[in-house]
Design a protein around this motif. Structure first.
Motif, short mmCIF file in Angstrom:
data_model
loop_
_atom_site.label_atom_id
_atom_site.label_comp_id
_atom_site.label_asym_id
_atom_site.label_seq_id
_atom_site.Cartn_x
_atom_site.Cartn_y
_atom_site.Cartn_z
N GLN A 447 0.94 -0.82 0.01
CA GLN A 447 0.23 0.08 0.16
C GLN A 447 1.06 1.10 0.13
OE1 GLN A 447 -2.52 -0.47 3.72
NE2 GLN A 447 -3.21 -2.69 2.99
N ALA A 448 2.08 0.76 0.85
CA ALA A 448 2.88 1.94 0.34
C ALA A 448 4.22 1.79 -0.53
CB ALA A 448 3.43 2.90 1.90
N THR A 451 8.37 2.55 0.75
CA THR A 451 8.43 3.33 1.90
C THR A 451 8.88 1.27 3.27
OG1 THR A 451 6.76 4.86 1.67
CG2 THR A 451 7.12 4.76 4.26
N ARG A 470 9.38 -3.69 3.47
CA ARG A 470 9.12 -2.55 1.93
C ARG A 470 9.44 -3.60 0.56
NH1 ARG A 470 14.60 0.96 0.05
NH2 ARG A 470 14.10 -0.38 -1.39
#
Length: 540
Positions: A447-448, A451, A470
């Motif tokens: 979702q990121a 990051t 990550r």
């Protein structure tokens, strides 16, 4: 190395009790065999009788110096007392209990650890039978799919029937017509011979097809054999660490291992030359970042390969050619639990990567930097010019007795949830088949992208782990193809979290900061979880 294992009950964070339920039973049984009282043993190791009572009752977990003192006092080996093999068996029995075929039995998950501890032989037998059943089921499913879906079979069978009909027709003419001329008879014989050759070719192709259909489905057991092999060795191979040090000395590497140094070593010592090409073409089939031709002594690197990948592939080849790869082959030959050729081949690849990483990220300097940077994977990647995944993978190997780092587990998944790499960690259950709990940070990382995602994960039995994940991006075969994102995760016991930068600002002992998770929906007793997709099929 500083011993961070708790020595008193108050050192344990909430929910930590019961993390090593096998140790207490072993302590109690061995103490009784030696006819020692709790007071007497407690006095020998320097703890109170009440604390020893809690340990034997599995209400306190131990490790480090206290575990060593208890093992010495009872005449046991630490590895035997710690029960790594039984924990592995208990995790495998959880998979057995979670099989849909056994759902009506409502098997209690709490019993698996006792079975593994008290009846390890029977536990191993059950696990082997279950894996064999899964393997055969996969083969049957694949063959069934091919029989029902694959157009090759219909075409092949139709071609065989056509050739048989032609041969039969020509044979009947030769048998029934007596006044055929020599030219006519020769023509029919030629038809029979040609169609017989075609029929033979079709039969051979069909036989090869079914053979391939079977062998390509045998992917469960070899993967699990390699998992068990790595777990039993604690994912640390002293002989490979020494081989990496010997290679660095032979190549004249004293500091960081540069790409130019590896290239020069390969050319000077092994007459290897470099070439480049597209990842989609250099391998001739599936895209690959590097291909070595041992005949021409040419190593072809993909144009798309990142710098860290180029250096890793150079190191893999250089360390593999060093001493003709005897370091890795010796480990494979001594591994009794690698029973199949597929498992040995997978283990060969895993240990080859281990050796290359040990050469690029030498144990001492890498561990020193990891401690100084508090296991910050991105900072370590920059320091050693390695990828996030390479650094994360290397962190899992820092298990040298007395000079070890934080014990990490590792997993890598794709967006579909397929686990393409896994290095087990005792008491952290990674499902062997199917996806894990969707609340794990390894899934949330998608979702990121790019990051770092961190999480304290609380499991139903009270275990708490720090998960750091990550996404990493793999080179795609062509611009028109979708991005290839994978999620990489490191996992460690919450007891070690404060040694990492990822625990900063979080309270490892707080319930509020943790995410309640499970192994998977089928194995999780959290009946009110709003993220549940399937009903549990075992009793808690």
């Amino acid at each position: 190395m500083i011993d961070l294992a708790p020595q008193h009950p108050q050192d344990r964070p909430p929910g930590a009790a019961g993390r090593s339920p096998l140790i207490g039973a072993r302590l109690r049984d061995q103490r009784k065999r030696l006819r020692l009282t709790q007071s007497g043993l407690a006095a020998q190791v320097g703890i109170s009788p009440s604390y020893l009572n809690l340990i034997e009752g599995n209400r306190r977990s131990i490790g480090g110096a206290l575990l060593k003192r208890l093992a010495d006092a009872l005449g046991l080996d630490v590895a035997e007392l710690d029960g790594a093999r039984e924990r592995r068996l208990a995790g495998a029995l959880d998979d057995v209990a979670g099989d849909p075929l056994l759902s009506d039995l409502r098997l209690a998950a709490s019993a698996t650890r006792e079975i593994a501890a008290r009846f390890p032989g029977w536990a191993e037998a059950l696990v082997r039978l279950h894996r064999s059943c899964l393997d055969r089921g996969a083969a049957v499913a694949a063959l069934s799919d091919r029989l029902n879906q694959d157009p090759f079979l219909g075409t092949a069978v139709h071609g065989m029937l056509t050739r048989v009909a032609s041969i039969r027709s020509a044979s009947e003419i030769l048998d029934a017509v007596a006044d055929l001329s020599d030219d006519e008879r020769s023509r029919f014989v030629s038809i029979i011979a040609a169609d017989s050759a075609r029929l033979s070719g079709l039969a051979q192709a069909l036989a090869a097809y079914f053979d391939r259909a079977h062998t390509e489905t045998r992917s469960i057991t070899p993967v699990e054999e390699v998992d068990d092999f790595l777990l039993e060795r604690d994912n640390h191979f002293p002989a490979l660490e020494q081989a990496a040090a010997d290679f660095r000395a032979a190549a004249g590497i004293t500091g960081d291992c540069r790409e130019s140094t590896l290239v020069e070593y390969l050319q000077r010592t092994h007459s290897v030359t470099l070439a480049s090409g597209s990842a989609a073409t250099i391998a001739g089939s599936a895209p690959r970042m590097a291909v070595f031709d041992p005949v021409s002594r040419v190593l072809t690197l993909a144009d798309e390969a990142p710098r860290s990948t180029r250096r890793f592939e150079l190191a893999r080849l250089a360390t593999g050619l060093f001493h003709q790869g005897r370091a890795v082959s010796s480990e494979i030959e001594s591994a009794e639990n690698l029973s199949s050729e597929a498992a040995r081949r997978r283990a060969q690849g895993a240990l080859g990567a281990y050796l290359a990483a040990a050469a690029l990220l030498p144990y001492g300097p890498f561990l020193e930097a990891a401690i100084r940077l508090r296991y910050d994977v991105e900072a370590l990647s920059e320091r050693f010019e390695a990828s996030f995944e390479q650094v994360a993978h290397r962190l899992t190997t820092l298990r040298r007795p007395g000079v070890g780092g934080v014990p990490f587990g590792f997993m890598r998944i794709d967006p579909a949830g397929h686990v393409s790499k896994r290095l087990p960690l005792p008491r952290f259950v990674m499902p062997r088949h199917g996806t894990a709990c969707p609340l794990w940070a390894v899934y949330q990382a998608f979702q990121a992208p790019g990051t770092v995602v961190r999480q304290f994960a609380d499991f139903p039995a009270g275990e708490r782990f720090l998960i750091v994940a990550r996404t990493v991006e793999k080179p795609r075969p062509a611009f028109t193809m979708p991005r290839r994102l994978m999620s990489v995760a490191l996992v460690c016991d919450a007891l070690h979290a404060d040694r990492t930068t990822y625990a900063d600002g979080l309270d490892p002992a707080s319930q509020a900061g943790a995410t309640p998770v499970g192994a998977s929906c089928r194995l999780c007793p959290r009946s009110t979880c709003p993220y549940r997709e399937e009903d549990p099929i075992i009793d808690a």
